[in-house]
Motif scaffolding. Structure first.
Motif, short mmCIF file in Angstrom:
data_model
loop_
_atom_site.label_atom_id
_atom_site.label_comp_id
_atom_site.label_asym_id
_atom_site.label_seq_id
_atom_site.Cartn_x
_atom_site.Cartn_y
_atom_site.Cartn_z
N TYR B 139 0.83 -1.20 0.00
CA TYR B 139 0.00 0.00 0.00
C TYR B 139 0.87 1.25 0.00
O TYR B 139 0.63 2.20 -0.74
CB TYR B 139 -0.90 -0.03 1.25
CG TYR B 139 -1.85 1.13 1.36
CD1 TYR B 139 -3.07 1.10 0.71
CD2 TYR B 139 -1.53 2.25 2.12
CE1 TYR B 139 -3.96 2.15 0.82
CE2 TYR B 139 -2.40 3.30 2.23
CZ TYR B 139 -3.61 3.25 1.58
OH TYR B 139 -4.48 4.30 1.67
N PHE B 140 1.92 1.21 0.81
CA PHE B 140 2.84 2.33 0.94
C PHE B 140 3.54 2.59 -0.41
O PHE B 140 3.67 3.73 -0.85
CB PHE B 140 3.87 2.00 2.02
CG PHE B 140 4.85 3.10 2.30
CD1 PHE B 140 4.43 4.33 2.76
CD2 PHE B 140 6.21 2.90 2.12
CE1 PHE B 140 5.33 5.34 3.04
CE2 PHE B 140 7.12 3.90 2.39
CZ PHE B 140 6.68 5.12 2.84
N ALA B 141 3.95 1.52 -1.07
CA ALA B 141 4.62 1.67 -2.37
C ALA B 141 3.70 2.33 -3.37
O ALA B 141 4.08 3.24 -4.11
CB ALA B 141 5.07 0.30 -2.89
N LEU B 142 2.45 1.89 -3.38
CA LEU B 142 1.51 2.38 -4.38
C LEU B 142 1.07 3.82 -4.10
O LEU B 142 0.94 4.63 -5.01
CB LEU B 142 0.29 1.46 -4.43
CG LEU B 142 -0.65 1.69 -5.60
CD1 LEU B 142 0.05 1.36 -6.90
CD2 LEU B 142 -1.90 0.84 -5.45
N THR B 143 0.83 4.14 -2.82
CA THR B 143 0.26 5.45 -2.52
C THR B 143 1.31 6.49 -2.13
O THR B 143 1.00 7.67 -2.05
CB THR B 143 -0.75 5.36 -1.36
OG1 THR B 143 -0.09 4.84 -0.22
CG2 THR B 143 -1.92 4.48 -1.72
N PHE B 144 2.54 6.06 -1.87
CA PHE B 144 3.55 7.06 -1.52
C PHE B 144 4.75 7.04 -2.46
O PHE B 144 5.09 8.05 -3.07
CB PHE B 144 4.02 6.85 -0.07
CG PHE B 144 5.07 7.83 0.34
CD1 PHE B 144 4.71 9.10 0.78
CD2 PHE B 144 6.43 7.51 0.28
CE1 PHE B 144 5.68 10.02 1.14
CE2 PHE B 144 7.39 8.42 0.64
CZ PHE B 144 7.01 9.68 1.08
N MET B 145 5.38 5.85 -2.59
CA MET B 145 6.62 5.79 -3.35
C MET B 145 6.40 6.08 -4.83
O MET B 145 7.16 6.83 -5.44
CB MET B 145 7.27 4.41 -3.15
CG MET B 145 8.71 4.32 -3.61
SD MET B 145 9.77 5.52 -2.81
CE MET B 145 10.22 4.66 -1.30
N THR B 146 5.36 5.48 -5.40
CA THR B 146 5.11 5.70 -6.83
C THR B 146 4.82 7.18 -7.13
O THR B 146 5.45 7.75 -8.04
CB THR B 146 3.96 4.80 -7.31
OG1 THR B 146 4.31 3.45 -7.02
CG2 THR B 146 3.72 4.96 -8.78
N PRO B 147 3.90 7.85 -6.40
CA PRO B 147 3.70 9.29 -6.66
C PRO B 147 4.99 10.07 -6.49
O PRO B 147 5.26 11.00 -7.26
CB PRO B 147 2.67 9.69 -5.61
CG PRO B 147 1.94 8.45 -5.28
CD PRO B 147 2.94 7.34 -5.42
N LEU B 148 5.81 9.68 -5.49
CA LEU B 148 7.08 10.39 -5.26
C LEU B 148 8.00 10.25 -6.47
O LEU B 148 8.54 11.24 -6.97
CB LEU B 148 7.75 9.82 -4.01
CG LEU B 148 9.04 10.52 -3.55
CD1 LEU B 148 8.69 11.88 -2.96
CD2 LEU B 148 9.77 9.69 -2.52
#
Lengths: 416, 311
Positions: B139-148
């Motif tokens: 979830y963190f990868a999809l909602t934080f890392m990817t947008p970053l």
């Protein structure tokens, strides 16, 4: 003038300690930084999840809630009977009796019926939403924008994780979806995992530490357990699919016990899930229990033998009581790994949409991590918020378990 | 059954050992529990092997094209594992790029520099990080890392689902594991070595890097290998964030399915038994099992073979 002449050393001595120390200090910063990255990552992760778990949401109703007012009472305050009248007058007869067939209205509570009215007739839909951080810092902008863009709509500050969220079953409508089904599914599954893996794991640990000598067979068992602990969890899922779901289908679907499940889970049941997770955590439980049993000092065993106790009497009355806090701590840690496990359950076929609570080990199942996975994979923002809320529930569950483990360790740990 | 007799005093001086039914029944029960884990391993190897064999028996599939094919398209009978394998490699590479240096740095800091108080604060944080379920990291990868990543490198470059984001977050997951294993290895180096090095005039950094780390190198290497094995077997992060659909690419900003991600996606729907899809996940699983098992065995060997033993 004629004193002993000081010979110059052949190698020039350069004082480089200052440079070396400076270099050393630089590296301390690098080391410290790499440790702090961990804290930053944890903080970002938590912030990111909390940020998505509440905020302003704009709802637009497809049906007009004001038109449903009955005897001058708005739907929010109507009794169950009034709500049922609203429902029957707005739904087709077939749809109404279908609802009654899936679960009789007599068994539904007032809030259930209210949820049905909202779901079927009012049909609130999320048209826009903001994250918590934006909602707090740009409140005025948001209210202004909403008034301009959606004059009819309802703007509300929603905390996605609330008592309704915990109480409601899953739903395809994010507005009224909850995690009750998933939490119950998780608890059922974990219950079976514990029943299966705990006794087996502890007995194996007792055998390996107390009885097994240093023979090649026992070394193989030990190496095998260590290697099983490193097998990726998805492999256990494949194993569970082949053995519990397929080969042992009569057992896991309950037909062997005369259970005829109308949902026809075909072996993809809570029982299969619990056993699969049991296999997964078994090596962890064994390893942890072995450590706890080894920590019991030999003097206790010798005292037991000295009094004429047999091997098993010694183990049962001396070793186990002293090892049990450590065994429980290790088991809880292993179980909390099982609660968060997703991949094997997806593989053995966790159902993604279940609207009713599991009724026993032979029901279809969904669990909290599966629910999170399913919500996360949906493109709409609302489902992401639901996933964030469900993650908070999961983390709270794990935190509680870990706190219990730490308490057990501190309370009962004895030093010899 | 020599080991069974060990617990009892050997009969001597004409004293006969009594045969106790209860004791032996319990022992048998305990022994079966102990052996149970062997059955698990046999079950894994047997089931994976059996279904994988069925997979390789189907027409149009052979071992060579499985290992060297660059296309995984079940609907046109192309079963080449390379696209799945390369994306597994890319995510694991990214994970190790994060986890190896940072985990190592954290281990050296915790073992050599941090005071007791600081360590008591930092270690639990790392443990919490290691205990968070992987779906949460997904979830963190999809909602934080990817947008970053998309803000940094541009939306045209970075796809919504990409292997880089999954790999980086996987690095955060593996970091505490490597840090804790490497720290154990460093702490096990006896203080006499450090003191000797100080006595020769070494600075703290020189002692740490030139004496302590080489002395603990077997444990550190084992930590790295276990980290790689964990990265290869990691599933939920890649299932959520790395994208669906096999894609033979070395571009980390493109979506590509890994071996584990593929198994999850294929089995997520209702999979009918004896279909080629059903058999194929066993073949992939078998490969996954052997790769991770080999890595784990190597790491155990490294520890055993190259460990410096001190008094």
């Amino acid at each position: 003038m004629n004193g002993p002449s000081i010979q110059k050393p052949e190698i020039e001595f350069t004082d480089n300690i200052r440079d070396r120390n400076r270099y050393g200090r630089l590296w301390v910063y690098i080391f410290r930084f790499s440790t702090i990255i961990g804290i930053i990552a944890l903080a970002t992760l938590l912030f990111n999840i909390i940020n998505q778990s509440s905020g302003y949401v704009v709802y637009e109703a497809k049906g007009d809630p004001a038109a449903l007012t009955l005897d001058g009472v708005p739907i929010e305050e109507q009794t169950k009977d009034q709500l049922m009248r609203v429902l029957s007058s707005h739904l087709s007869k077939g749809a109404y009796s279908k609802l009654d067939r899936t679960k009789p209205f007599a068994e539904r509570s007032r809030n259930d019926v209210y949820d049905l009215v909202v779901e079927r007739i009012v049909k609130y839909e999320v048209v826009d939403s903001w994250l918590l951080w934006d909602s707090l810092t740009r409140k005025d902008e948001i209210t202004a924008a909403v008034e301009e863009e959606y004059p009819e709509a309802l703007l509300r500050f929603d905390v996605w994780i609330n008592s309704d969220f915990l109480r409601r079953p899953q739903s395809s409508n994010p507005v009224i979806a909850g995690v009750r089904t998933a939490v119950l599914g998780s608890l059922w599954t974990i219950g079976i995992t514990i029943l299966f893996a705990f006794p087996l794991g502890v007995m194996a640990a007792i055998y390996l530490t107390e009885y097994a000598g240093d023979s090649w067979a026992n070394r193989i068992i030990q190496t095998n357990i260590n290697n099983l602990a490193g097998v990726p969890s998805i492999i256990y899922g494949i194993l569970g699919l082949a053995i519990f779901v397929r080969a042992l289908e009569p057992l896991t679907s309950g037909t062997l016990f005369g259970v005829t499940d109308p949902t026809s889970a075909n072996g993809r049941t809570i029982l299969s899930a619990g056993l699969t997770l049991g296999l997964l955590v078994l090596p962890l439980i064994i390893i942890n229990a072995q450590e706890a049993i080894r920590a019991v000092p030999n003097s206790l065993r010798h005292a037991g033998y000295g009094l004429g106790a047999t091997k098993w009497q010694t183990v049962w009355s001396h070793v186990l009581p002293n090892a049990i806090p450590g065994i429980l701590t290790g088991t809880i840690l292993a179980i909390s790994r099982a609660i968060g496990e997703t991949a094997p359950l997806v593989v053995i076929g966790a159902s993604t949409v279940i609207y009713f609570d599991p009724e026993g080990p032979f029901s279809k199942f969904t669990t909290l991590p599966i629910q999170i996975y399913q919500w996360t994979s949906r493109p709409q923002d609302e489902f992401r918020f639901l996933a964030a809320a469900a993650i908070l529930v999961l983390l709270a569950l794990l935190l509680t378990l870990n706190a219990v483990a730490v308490l057990l360790r501190n309370r009962y740990s004895r030093r010899y | 059954m020599e080991q069974i007799a060990l617990g009892y005093p050997k009969s001597r001086n004409g004293l006969k050992r009594r045969f106790r039914v209860g004791e032996n029944a319990i022992l048998a029960l305990l022994f079966i529990s102990g052996v149970f884990s062997i059955f698990t391993t046999i079950g894994i190897v047997y089931e994976l092997g059996k279904e994988a064999l069925l997979f390789f028996r189907t027409p149009n599939v052979d071992l060579w094209s499985f290992l060297s094919g660059t296309q995984w398209q079940p609907h046109i009978d192309k079963f080449g594992i390379l696209p799945l394998f390369t994306s597994t490699l890319i995510t694991s590479l990214f994970a190790m790029l994060i986890a190896a240096p940072l985990g190592m740095g954290a281990a050296i800091y915790l073992s050599e520099y941090a005071s007791e108080k600081v360590r008591g604060f930092l270690k639990p944080i790392l443990e919490i990080l290691a205990g968070i379920p992987t779906i949460v990291y997904g979830y963190f990868a999809l909602t934080f890392m990817t947008p970053l990543l998309r803000t940094i490198f541009g939306r045209d470059v970075v796809e919504i689902y990409n292997t880089a984001s999954a790999g980086l977050v996987m690095g955060i997951l593996i970091l505490p594991m490597i840090a804790s294993m490497a720290e154990d290895a460093l702490s096990a180096v006896p203080n006499a070595l450090r003191e000797a090095a100080y006595g020769l005039g070494g600075t703290k950094l020189e002692v740490a890097l030139k004496v302590v780390v080489p002395a603990a190198i077997s444990g550190i290497a084992a930590a790295f290998i276990v980290g790689i094995s964990r990265a290869i077997g990691e599933t939920m992060i890649v299932a959520v964030a790395a994208g669906a659909g096999p894609n033979f690419t070395f571009n980390p900003f493109k979506g590509a399915e890994t071996m584990t991600g593929h198994i999850v996606r294929i089995s997520g729907g209702d999979l009918s038994y004896d279909s080629i899809d059903y058999n194929s996940i066993f073949a992939i699983g078998l490969m996954l099992f052997f790769v991770t098992l080999t890595l784990n065995l190597i790491s155990q060997q490294v520890v055993r073979r190259f460990r410096e033993v001190y008094e």
